[in-house]
Design an enzyme around this catalytic site. Structure first.
Site, short mmCIF file in Angstrom:
data_model
loop_
_atom_site.label_atom_id
_atom_site.label_comp_id
_atom_site.label_asym_id
_atom_site.label_seq_id
_atom_site.Cartn_x
_atom_site.Cartn_y
_atom_site.Cartn_z
N LYS A 131 17.97 1.35 -14.77
CA LYS A 131 17.20 1.96 -13.67
C LYS A 131 18.02 1.93 -12.38
CE LYS A 131 13.57 3.72 -11.62
NZ LYS A 131 12.40 2.94 -11.24
N GLY B 150 0.80 -1.21 0.00
CA GLY B 150 0.00 0.00 0.00
C GLY B 150 0.84 1.26 0.00
N VAL C 60 3.76 3.10 -5.12
CA VAL C 60 3.62 2.32 -6.35
C VAL C 60 2.37 1.44 -6.29
CG1 VAL C 60 4.67 0.51 -7.78
CG2 VAL C 60 6.08 2.36 -6.88
N ASN D 80 19.05 8.98 -6.06
CA ASN D 80 18.47 8.79 -4.73
C ASN D 80 19.42 9.16 -3.60
OD1 ASN D 80 15.59 7.46 -4.35
ND2 ASN D 80 16.39 6.76 -6.31
#
Length: 295
Positions: A180, A8, A11, A188
């Site tokens: 990625k 939850g 994404v 990040n």
């Protein structure tokens, strides 16, 4: 299609919202009973371009054993995968898709008894603003590759594609994951250490050389074409220039980061290849130190 979604977070909420809008039968599995109850009572609220939509998505707390679906999508963060491996090993469905950052989960996927296993990357921008509210901050695409299974299953998965929520199958899935991973390993941690938005990594004359140093080391370890991948990273920074990275937000809110599945994974590869990576070591240790400081 009858679809189950585990997770939850940003994404999970984003994926559930769009698949529900596209008339699929969606069940969202959450870590807590509280979040599931909130979603069942108030729905999932999706915000796009300052417009909001409310969706009556069914939510349940994740249990050790769950029903089967035509497709199960796993959206939990890397460091939570080990907590649900028992559930996945008991799962009796035939199709499963993993949407995580990093690459350290590939072996977990390969070892599952599920016949058709897929792995994907999410290029959307998404911000979870409350347990049942998600803002779509940047439209992208979900790229998927097949780890194992029948080609028919991949074709069925590709049929989920719509203009509003694009899904594209990739034969070169390992390259896409590496690409990625490279972008995540640079954007990040640096945006987290420097506490800046993504765009500042390439517009600030002092930050950009640091960005290039880290990029060069990670690209070398992952065997990626430097100039082509650098151009891609710059493009991502420009497209998401006003966004804070997920790791930046995790640190801001005192949550565990995904540094192990990103730079931690690359650091281990470097050790195996016997390549010295001082910038990776510095950045990795800085994030670990900030995690410890935040508790």
């Amino acid at each position: 299609m009858k679809i189950g979604i585990i997770g939850g977070g940003a994404v999970g909420l984003l994926t559930a919202s769009y698949l529900y809008q596209n008339k699929h039968n969606v069940t969202l599995f959450t870590r807590t009973e509280e979040q599931a109850n909130l979603i069942n009572n108030l729905g999932v609220i999706l915000s796009v371009d300052e417009k909001t939509k409310q969706m009556c998505i069914t939510a349940k707390k994740l249990l050790p054993k769950i029903n089967t679906f035509e497709l199960l999508i796993v959206c939990v963060k890397q460091y939570h995968l080990n907590q649900i491996v028992n559930t996945l090993n008991q799962y009796e469905g035939e199709n499963i898709l993993f949407l995580q950052n990093g690459m350290s989960h590939i072996d977990i996927v390969k070892n599952l008894p599920i016949p058709n296993c897929f792995i994907g990357i999410v290029e959307h921008g998404a911000l979870k603003t409350s347990p049942n509210e998600i803002t779509h901050t940047g439209k992208g695409i979900i790229r998927i590759g097949q780890i194992k299974g029948k080609i028919d299953a991949l074709n069925r998965l590709s049929s989920l594609h719509t203009a509003e929520f694009p899904i594209k199958s990739q034969d070169d899935w390992e390259y896409i994951l590496k690409q990625k991973c490279l972008i995540n390993c640079v954007i990040n941690p640096l945006t987290s250490i420097l506490n800046v938005r993504n765009g500042e990594l390439i517009t600030n004359e002092y930050f950009k050389p640091i960005c290039k140093l880290l990029f060069k080391e990670v690209a070398t370890i992952l065997d990626l074409n430097n100039q082509k991948e650098w151009d891609k990273l710059v493009e991502i920074c420009e497209k998401t220039k006003e966004n804070y990275s997920s790791m930046n937000r995790d640190l801001f809110h005192g949550r565990q980061t995904e540094i192990e599945s990103m730079l931690g994974f690359v650091k281990k590869l470097a050790i195996n290849k016997k390549i010295n990576v001082p910038t990776i070591e510095l950045v990795y240790n800085s994030i670990k130190g900030l995690e410890k400081k935040k508790g």
